[in-house]
Design an enzyme around this catalytic site. Structure first.
Site, PDB file in Angstrom:
ATOM      1  N   ARG A  61      46.699  22.952  47.890  1.00  0.00           N
ATOM      2  CA  ARG A  61      45.446  22.996  47.120  1.00  0.00           C
ATOM      3  C   ARG A  61      44.351  23.660  47.942  1.00  0.00           C
ATOM      4  O   ARG A  61      43.489  24.354  47.422  1.00  0.00           O
ATOM      5  CB  ARG A  61      45.025  21.591  46.668  1.00  0.00           C
ATOM      6  CG  ARG A  61      43.651  21.564  45.985  1.00  0.00           C
ATOM      7  CD  ARG A  61      43.447  20.371  45.055  1.00  0.00           C
ATOM      8  NE  ARG A  61      43.777  19.098  45.670  1.00  0.00           N
ATOM      9  CZ  ARG A  61      43.044  18.477  46.601  1.00  0.00           C
ATOM     10  NH1 ARG A  61      41.922  19.020  47.036  1.00  0.00           N
ATOM     11  NH2 ARG A  61      43.442  17.334  47.111  1.00  0.00           N
ATOM     12  N   TYR A 113      30.979  38.721  28.088  1.00  0.00           N
ATOM     13  CA  TYR A 113      32.233  38.107  27.640  1.00  0.00           C
ATOM     14  C   TYR A 113      31.968  36.719  27.046  1.00  0.00           C
ATOM     15  O   TYR A 113      31.225  35.922  27.634  1.00  0.00           O
ATOM     16  CB  TYR A 113      33.178  38.001  28.844  1.00  0.00           C
ATOM     17  CG  TYR A 113      34.467  37.288  28.531  1.00  0.00           C
ATOM     18  CD1 TYR A 113      35.437  37.874  27.728  1.00  0.00           C
ATOM     19  CD2 TYR A 113      34.711  36.015  29.022  1.00  0.00           C
ATOM     20  CE1 TYR A 113      36.614  37.212  27.429  1.00  0.00           C
ATOM     21  CE2 TYR A 113      35.884  35.348  28.728  1.00  0.00           C
ATOM     22  CZ  TYR A 113      36.824  35.957  27.925  1.00  0.00           C
ATOM     23  OH  TYR A 113      37.984  35.289  27.626  1.00  0.00           O
ATOM     24  N   ASP A 185      30.621  40.955  37.573  1.00  0.00           N
ATOM     25  CA  ASP A 185      31.960  40.794  37.006  1.00  0.00           C
ATOM     26  C   ASP A 185      32.577  42.192  36.999  1.00  0.00           C
ATOM     27  O   ASP A 185      32.172  43.059  36.220  1.00  0.00           O
ATOM     28  CB  ASP A 185      31.852  40.206  35.590  1.00  0.00           C
ATOM     29  CG  ASP A 185      33.223  39.918  34.977  1.00  0.00           C
ATOM     30  OD1 ASP A 185      34.181  40.643  35.324  1.00  0.00           O
ATOM     31  OD2 ASP A 185      33.336  38.991  34.159  1.00  0.00           O
ATOM     32  N   LYS A 210      43.459  40.701  34.037  1.00  0.00           N
ATOM     33  CA  LYS A 210      43.339  42.027  33.436  1.00  0.00           C
ATOM     34  C   LYS A 210      43.930  43.096  34.373  1.00  0.00           C
ATOM     35  O   LYS A 210      45.101  43.076  34.625  1.00  0.00           O
ATOM     36  CB  LYS A 210      41.888  42.277  33.063  1.00  0.00           C
ATOM     37  CG  LYS A 210      41.189  41.052  32.409  1.00  0.00           C
ATOM     38  CD  LYS A 210      41.739  40.687  31.045  1.00  0.00           C
ATOM     39  CE  LYS A 210      41.268  39.339  30.505  1.00  0.00           C
ATOM     40  NZ  LYS A 210      39.836  39.113  30.441  1.00  0.00           N
TER      41      LYS A 210
HETATM   42  C1  LIG Z   1      38.963  37.935  30.266  1.00  0.00           C
HETATM   43  C2  LIG Z   1      37.647  37.964  30.894  1.00  0.00           C
HETATM   44  C3  LIG Z   1      37.107  36.831  31.510  1.00  0.00           C
HETATM   45  C4  LIG Z   1      37.826  35.493  31.534  1.00  0.00           C
HETATM   46  O1  LIG Z   1      38.975  35.542  32.311  1.00  0.00           O
HETATM   47  P1  LIG Z   1      40.320  34.699  32.038  1.00  0.00           P
HETATM   48  O2  LIG Z   1      41.250  35.218  33.079  1.00  0.00           O
HETATM   49  O3  LIG Z   1      40.741  34.962  30.640  1.00  0.00           O
HETATM   50  O4  LIG Z   1      39.969  33.271  32.237  1.00  0.00           O
HETATM   51  C5  LIG Z   1      35.871  36.963  32.137  1.00  0.00           C
HETATM   52  N1  LIG Z   1      35.194  38.133  32.142  1.00  0.00           N
HETATM   53  C6  LIG Z   1      35.675  39.237  31.538  1.00  0.00           C
HETATM   54  C7  LIG Z   1      34.900  40.507  31.576  1.00  0.00           C
HETATM   55  C8  LIG Z   1      36.921  39.194  30.901  1.00  0.00           C
HETATM   56  O5  LIG Z   1      37.392  40.287  30.294  1.00  0.00           O
END
Ligand SMILES: *Cc1c(COP(=O)(O)O)cnc(C)c1O
Length: 392
Positions: A61, A113, A185, A210
């Site tokens: 962890r 998002y 982000d 992604k």
């Molecule tokens: C998908 C996404 C998230 C959230 O991420 P998860 O891996 O689905 O929890 C946050 N920010 C952006 C820009 C995203 O495309």
């Protein structure tokens, strides 16, 4: 028992170019056996050598060798010092917003998002965190929205799904003048195209589900920072929430990252072709794509990124076209998410932005005839031909 102390020694590979760093990671080869594919350390706990002597690994962890290799690899690629990998992008964002104290204020991109919107408005609002969603591509609007208690500017650029571009260097400067931090982000462009820490940002967050993972096979999140105090914050969050990325998923992401540069190049090339084709289609009323030289933020894009990525949003003429397109696509998949090898088409209003209030969506342009495309790495002609047959 062999001593794993050499795990502490890894080169930042500063003499290598990005592509080589992506392939070779932090340690790259596992030092004990020489395994070229860094192993999956599927172990909950680690044996101590003797009283007060350990390998630095105690309990998974807290830290795990496979996750550590991934975290260090991401820190290298983002040109940061410390990386943290979480069980999802949402988990990484949750850890980010706990940086704020009750009474603090955060500025966020208005079309952010949907999940990030939900974290702020339904969870942190309860703990007395104030927020404003504004157009961060409008510097004057940002200056007007800054308050004495603003402690964070949370930037998503390009934004999801309207593809607005925020000036990272400028916003970081404004944040710092106010004693706030700038968070980016970086999910859409990845460090291959954009390195926010080098532009002055304090924290990079990712939905690594992604492009970093890149194969639509894991859910993962990541954070990279340079500052020790921020690193300590994330370390405490990760071990307290207990949401560190599991060894198997860490390995899958390490594997994905080995081809990040190749995939991003192809996403970029394909998206350019698809965006141009869409723009000339009679049923398409508007295309949102940061690579168009007449995009309102094109100058900022060219200053801070080395590519445009694989994301395109577009509006079509009618609900009939939407329904037909989503039903008749064949190779292109109608599914939520982005950044994988497969081309996905998404319907933001009921998928990624389901939780964003309807009036907000309408003001932003996320209407019933608005679609988002994550252009994959297939042959661009096949992507175009599939969209074409589905629209006609
Ligand atoms: C998908 C996404 C998230 C959230 O991420 P998860 O891996 O689905 O929890 C946050 N920010 C952006 C820009 C995203 O495309």
């Amino acid at each position: 028992m062999k001593n794993f102390s050499n795990y502490r020694d890894y080169s930042k590979k500063e003499n290598l170019k990005f592509d080589s760093k992506a392939v070779h990671g932090a340690l790259g080869c596992e030092p004990l056996t020489g395994a070229v594919s860094f192993p999956i350390y599927q172990s909950a706990t680690f044996r101590h050598v003797e009283l007060g002597v350990t390998t630095d690994f105690l309990y998974s962890r807290l830290s795990n060798p496979t996750r550590q290799e991934l975290e260090r690899t991401l820190a290298i690629l983002e040109e940061g010092e410390y990386g943290f990998c979480f069980s999802s992008g949402q988990a990484a964002n949750m850890a980010m917003f706990t940086w704020l104290n009750s009474g603090d204020h955060v500025l966020l991109m208005d079309d952010i998002y949907g999940g990030t919107f939900r974290i702020v408005t339904t969870i942190f609002a309860k703990y007395g965190i104030e927020y404003d969603f504004i157009d961060l591509s409008d510097i004057e609007a940002v200056k007007a929205a800054i308050k004495p208690n603003t402690k964070m500017i949370f930037i998503e650029t390009p934004s999801n799904p309207m593809m607005k571009v925020a000036d990272i260097a400028k916003l970081s400067e404004i944040a710092h003048e106010n004693g706030a931090i700038a968070v980016v982000d970086n999910t859409f462009l990845t460090p291959y195209f954009q390195k926010p820490l080098t532009l002055g940002a304090d924290v990079v967050v990712h939905s690594a589900t992604k492009y970093l993972g890149g194969h639509n096979d894991i859910i993962a999140g990541a954070v990279v920072v340079r500052d020790e105090k921020l690193a300590e914050h994330f370390s405490v969050q990760l071990k307290s929430h207990g949401n560190g990325l599991a060894p198997m998923d860490s390995w899958l992401m390490l594997r994905g990252i080995k081809t990040l540069h190749l995939r991003m190049q192809r996403h970029n090339e394909n998206a350019m072709k698809v965006a141009q084709w869409l723009r000339n289609h009679p049923k398409v009323t508007k295309v949102y794509y940061v690579g168009f030289s007449d995009h309102k933020d094109y100058e900022v894009t060219c200053r801070q990124t080395t590519g445009f990525g694989g994301m395109i949003s577009f509006a079509v003429d009618s609900m009939d076209t939407v329904k037909k397109l989503l039903r008749d696509v064949d190779m292109v998949l109608f599914a939520e998410s982005l950044g994988g090898t497969e081309t996905l088409i998404t319907y933001p209003t009921t998928q990624t932005h389901e939780d964003t209030p309807k009036d907000v969506k309408e003001r932003l342009g996320i209407t019933d005839t608005f679609l988002r495309l994550s252009v994959g790495i297939e042959d661009a002609d096949d992507i175009i031909n599939d969209l074409k047959q589905a629209m006609e």
